[in-house]
Write an enzyme that holds these catalytic residues in place. Structure first.
Site, PDB file in Angstrom:
ATOM      1  N   HIS A  91     -29.720  29.471 -19.594  1.00 29.04           N
ATOM      2  CA  HIS A  91     -29.518  28.182 -18.930  1.00 29.04           C
ATOM      3  C   HIS A  91     -28.692  27.283 -19.846  1.00 29.04           C
ATOM      4  O   HIS A  91     -28.740  27.411 -21.072  1.00 29.04           O
ATOM      5  CB  HIS A  91     -30.873  27.526 -18.630  1.00 29.04           C
ATOM      6  CG  HIS A  91     -30.785  26.281 -17.808  1.00 29.04           C
ATOM      7  ND1 HIS A  91     -30.301  26.264 -16.521  1.00 29.04           N
ATOM      8  CD2 HIS A  91     -31.110  24.994 -18.096  1.00 29.04           C
ATOM      9  CE1 HIS A  91     -30.346  25.026 -16.036  1.00 29.04           C
ATOM     10  NE2 HIS A  91     -30.830  24.247 -16.985  1.00 29.04           N
ATOM     11  N   HIS A 140     -28.299  18.522 -15.977  1.00 30.61           N
ATOM     12  CA  HIS A 140     -28.199  19.931 -15.632  1.00 30.61           C
ATOM     13  C   HIS A 140     -28.494  20.166 -14.166  1.00 30.61           C
ATOM     14  O   HIS A 140     -28.985  19.289 -13.468  1.00 30.61           O
ATOM     15  CB  HIS A 140     -29.118  20.778 -16.532  1.00 30.61           C
ATOM     16  CG  HIS A 140     -30.579  20.601 -16.268  1.00 30.61           C
ATOM     17  ND1 HIS A 140     -31.453  21.655 -16.239  1.00 30.61           N
ATOM     18  CD2 HIS A 140     -31.342  19.512 -16.030  1.00 30.61           C
ATOM     19  CE1 HIS A 140     -32.688  21.216 -15.997  1.00 30.61           C
ATOM     20  NE2 HIS A 140     -32.629  19.916 -15.872  1.00 30.61           N
ATOM     21  N   CYS A 183     -26.089  25.996 -13.107  1.00 31.29           N
ATOM     22  CA  CYS A 183     -26.091  25.326 -14.411  1.00 31.29           C
ATOM     23  C   CYS A 183     -24.745  25.412 -15.123  1.00 31.29           C
ATOM     24  O   CYS A 183     -24.177  24.395 -15.531  1.00 31.29           O
ATOM     25  CB  CYS A 183     -27.223  25.838 -15.293  1.00 31.29           C
ATOM     26  SG  CYS A 183     -27.083  27.559 -15.824  1.00 31.29           S
TER      27      CYS A 183
END
Length: 157
Positions: free
Chosen positions: A121, A133, A71
């Site tokens: 994240h 993402h 990520c």
């Protein structure tokens, strides 16, 4: 009468060929409310375009591209291509950005997912409640709707 107000009447009298000649020899015609694509391409817009171009790239923990990403690797890579430096991890990236509220978020802002005070994240806000993402092992870079309210937003400066 200003020059801008005269443009439509000049165009009507002179015709398209004269306008093309004017442009060919360095003249300009200003058109209100139009911004060139180059002027509109901010680092945030460029980073968003880079992330979108990586659609389908496989997730790999610790990867920073150009063919595999985790990520924060995707956000780091995308902003690097847009001329901006970010630290490596999602938490470090959160600490480096200017924090903005959800009402002031813009396309290209980073979206940080958190549990309590722990950022776990990150993705790039694409607008309309969606992010680009690299989700998790076994998945690929993709556009997805934000699935929780436990997010913070950060703007890269």
């Amino acid at each position: 009468m200003t020059a801008l107000n005269r443009v439509p009447s000049l165009m009507a009298r002179a015709g398209t060929a004269s306008a093309l000649t004017l442009a060919a020899f360095g003249g300009t015609i200003a058109v209100p409310h139009l911004v060139s694509e180059a002027a509109a391409a901010t680092p945030a817009t460029k980073a968003l375009q880079v992330a979108a171009s990586k659609r389908g790239a496989p997730y790999k923990w610790g990867a920073t591209g150009p063919h595999r990403f985790d990520c924060s690797g995707l956000t780091l890579y995308s902003y690097k291509k847009a001329g901006k430096r970010l630290p490596r991890t999602a938490a470090q990236q959160y600490n480096k950005t200017r924090h903005v509220s959800s009402t002031h978020r813009r396309a290209g802002d980073l979206v940080f997912f958190h549990s309590g005070r722990n950022v776990y994240h990150v993705g790039i806000y694409a607008g309309r409640g969606k992010i680009w993402h690299a989700p998790k092992t076994g998945d690929v870079v993709r556009l997805q709707r934000i699935w929780t309210r436990s997010v913070w937003y950060g703007r890269v400066s």
